[in-house]
Scaffold this active site. Structure first.
Site, PDB file in Angstrom:
ATOM      1  N   ARG B  16      13.297   1.767  -2.913  1.00 48.78           N
ATOM      2  CA  ARG B  16      12.883   1.308  -4.248  1.00 48.78           C
ATOM      3  C   ARG B  16      14.083   0.660  -4.917  1.00 48.78           C
ATOM      4  O   ARG B  16      15.158   1.267  -4.982  1.00 48.78           O
ATOM      5  CB  ARG B  16      12.388   2.484  -5.091  1.00 48.78           C
ATOM      6  N   CYS B  79      -0.824  -4.444   7.774  1.00 46.97           N
ATOM      7  CA  CYS B  79       0.423  -3.790   8.202  1.00 46.97           C
ATOM      8  C   CYS B  79       1.107  -4.548   9.327  1.00 46.97           C
ATOM      9  O   CYS B  79       2.242  -4.234   9.680  1.00 46.97           O
ATOM     10  CB  CYS B  79       0.140  -2.366   8.665  1.00 46.97           C
ATOM     11  N   GLY B 112       2.436   5.126  -4.677  1.00 44.28           N
ATOM     12  CA  GLY B 112       1.244   5.942  -4.461  1.00 44.28           C
ATOM     13  C   GLY B 112       0.311   5.390  -3.409  1.00 44.28           C
ATOM     14  O   GLY B 112       0.697   4.527  -2.619  1.00 44.28           O
ATOM     15  N   ARG B 185       2.827  19.516  -0.547  1.00 42.55           N
ATOM     16  CA  ARG B 185       1.422  19.732  -0.915  1.00 42.55           C
ATOM     17  C   ARG B 185       0.459  19.085   0.082  1.00 42.55           C
ATOM     18  O   ARG B 185       0.796  18.070   0.700  1.00 42.55           O
ATOM     19  CB  ARG B 185       1.162  19.227  -2.338  1.00 42.55           C
ATOM     20  N   CYS B 197       3.770   8.366   5.293  1.00 34.80           N
ATOM     21  CA  CYS B 197       4.852   7.452   4.917  1.00 34.80           C
ATOM     22  C   CYS B 197       4.609   6.933   3.506  1.00 34.80           C
ATOM     23  O   CYS B 197       3.484   6.947   3.010  1.00 34.80           O
ATOM     24  CB  CYS B 197       4.992   6.309   5.919  1.00 34.80           C
TER      25      CYS B 197
END
Lengths: 133, 377
Positions: B16, B79, B112, B185, B197
């Site tokens: 990022r 992808c 996300g 989680r 990923c």
């Protein structure tokens, strides 16, 4: 109102059944109904209402709301195998993966999804365990 | 047919960043051109893979570097977008059209779960478009059919994160334990958060050149294939609403692998190192079977033998894989190629595989689009 037109049959007879297609050329079923066979490209397809019972082939639960989804979480998600030889991607009414098993008998159900901005209830198809009642 | 060599590679780290996608692309392209020893006019065509970067994103990258004028093709193949760009570049050289071409891939993904225009809005609304839920069903079937356990899924993450700890271009560089992975989680049973990923940002670039014009000993691209799916399977990257009761449809990955092996004149047993699509931990194990690294049903066995670990018979994802690097869609395939070129050159530093000669890169995703590239020295 249904989340999308054409998935579920509405009528005095067979109301709530899933609407699929059958290819007269390759004799294979598909869902949703298409005007061209997705397997052999034939246009010789006809509407078929699908079986409303099947067996569980795979399942999980979605624990966080994915983009574009306004209903409750967690919710069940899986694949039900129908006797005509079709595996359907579907919501499941059971959101606890531990409560489900391979080959479990399942039954079609029309379930509420959410209430839209105009106050109308939006529904969708799902499968529920058929051996619990 | 003339052979195709890799004249230079470059990468912008995956992660990022504050940088724009154009800036990240420029960073990778400059690095690849510098390695290849070329400047403006040094390549005759450019192919840019991207899925979320908008209109003519590849043009913006080269425009910002003053490198336009040649044909620039912006390519989207989910992808496999970067691999599609590489394929077009290789084909142009094989066809004798160009001597030197640039293939690059760029992306800056939202955080996300990936939102995809591939799905009709009603399908999102009905809860039938959650990408991880499809991965989870596939993982569950693999567990049923290939002896894979949840522990295996955790151990794949442990392996890749351990490899990624040595990769300065990876997003996650901290090794993890199986306990850590299983404590993260549950996103969609059996998949926990750390088994998936992260969509992220980055860029990678590769300069291809006619092998007779490249230096002696240059890594060669000996095979590259892109395939779509055959209809019929209910699970798989094409994500249909239904499929047939039949488990013998060849997957798009298997189709692409078969083509690439034939083109390169190699078999799976010849591979020394592999970078494969580990979108989730189960996807890596399934790829073992689809790429022919082991027979169908033997993914867990191959993993248990340690074959895919560093030091094993065929290390898989020495870069750390997408589980360590994250997945910038347009850039991920070329990121794999950058890694494998470095591995084949012996330039991979602390994550170097011992003396590899044949390497395979694999991506698969929405469409379906599956691509397999084979590199050799």
């Amino acid at each position: 109102m249904p989340v999308h037109e054409g998935l579920v049959h509405e009528g005095l007879v067979d109301d709530g059944r899933l609407v699929g297609g059958h290819c007269r050329s390759c004799q294979r079923p598909h869902f949703p109904e298409l005007s061209t066979c997705p397997y052999c490209s034939s246009d010789e397809v006809e509407r078929r209402l699908l079986s409303d019972t099947g067996v569980l082939w795979g399942w999980t639960a979605v624990t966080a709301a994915p983009p574009g989804y306004r209903g409750e979480v967690p919710f069940g998600f899986g694949v039900v195998e129908l006797p005509e030889g079709l595996r359907i991607i579907t919501r499941l009414t059971e959101a606890d993966p531990a409560a489900l098993r391979f080959g479990q008998p399942m039954r079609l159900a029309i379930v509420p999804l959410h209430v839209d901005d105009g106050g109308a209830g939006v529904t969708t198809y799902a499968f529920e365990p058929a051996d619990e009642r | 047919m003339t052979a195709v060599a890799v004249a230079g590679v470059g990468i912008h780290p995956f992660g990022r960043f504050d940088a724009t996608v154009t800036e990240m692309g420029g960073h990778a392209v400059k690095a690849a051109l510098t390695e290849a020893g070329i400047r403006n006019g040094g390549f005759q065509a450019a192919f840019c893979g991207a899925a979320y970067a908008g209109v003519a994103a590849g043009h913006k990258v080269l425009g910002a570097l003053g490198l336009t004028g040649m044909p620039i093709l912006d390519v989207e193949a989910g992808c496999a977008s970067g691999a599609a760009a590489l394929l077009l570049g290789a084909q142009a050289i094989w066809a004798g059209q160009y001597d030197t071409v640039l293939a690059y891939g760029i992306e800056k993904m939202p955080k996300g779960i990936i939102r995809s225009s591939f799905f009709e809005p009603w399908r999102e609304e009905a809860g039938l478009a959650a990408t991880p839920s499809y991965f989870a069903l596939r993982a569950q079937r693999l567990m049923r059919e290939s002896g894979v356990t949840k522990q295996h899924l955790a151990e794949v993450v442990v392996k890749n994160r351990a490899n990624g700890a040595h990769n300065p271009d990876a997003m996650f560089r901290k090794p993890v334990t199986a306990e850590d992975v299983l404590a993260s989680r549950v996103v969609c049973e059996p998949l926990h958060l750390w088994m998936l990923c992260s969509p992220n940002e980055g860029a990678a670039a590769v300069v291809l050149r006619r092998a007779d014009l490249a230096g002696p000993g240059a890594v060669r691209l000996t095979g590259i294939a892109l395939r779509s799916h055959l209809p019929g399977a209910v699970l798989g990257e094409a994500t249909p609403m239904a499929g047939l009761v039949d488990d013998d449809f060849p997957s798009p990955t298997a189709l692409a692998a078969t083509d690439a092996y034939e083109q390169a004149g190699v078999a799976p047993a010849d591979l020394d190192v592999v970078e494969c699509q580990d979108t989730d931990a189960a996807r890596e194990l399934l790829s073992y079977e689809e790429l022919g690294l082991c027979p169908r049903g033997d993914a867990a066995k191959l993993f248990d033998e340690g074959a895919t670990q560093m030091g094993g018979r065929v290390p898989v994802n020495p870069s750390g894989g997408l589980l360590s690097k994250g997945e910038p869609l347009g850039a991920s395939a070329l990121g794999q190629v950058v890694e494998l070129v470095r591995q084949l050159r012996g330039d991979a530093g602390p994550r170097q595989v011992d003396g590899p000669r044949v390497a395979l890169a694999h991506v698969v995703g929405r469409g379906a689009n599956a691509a397999v590239s084979i590199l050799a020295r």
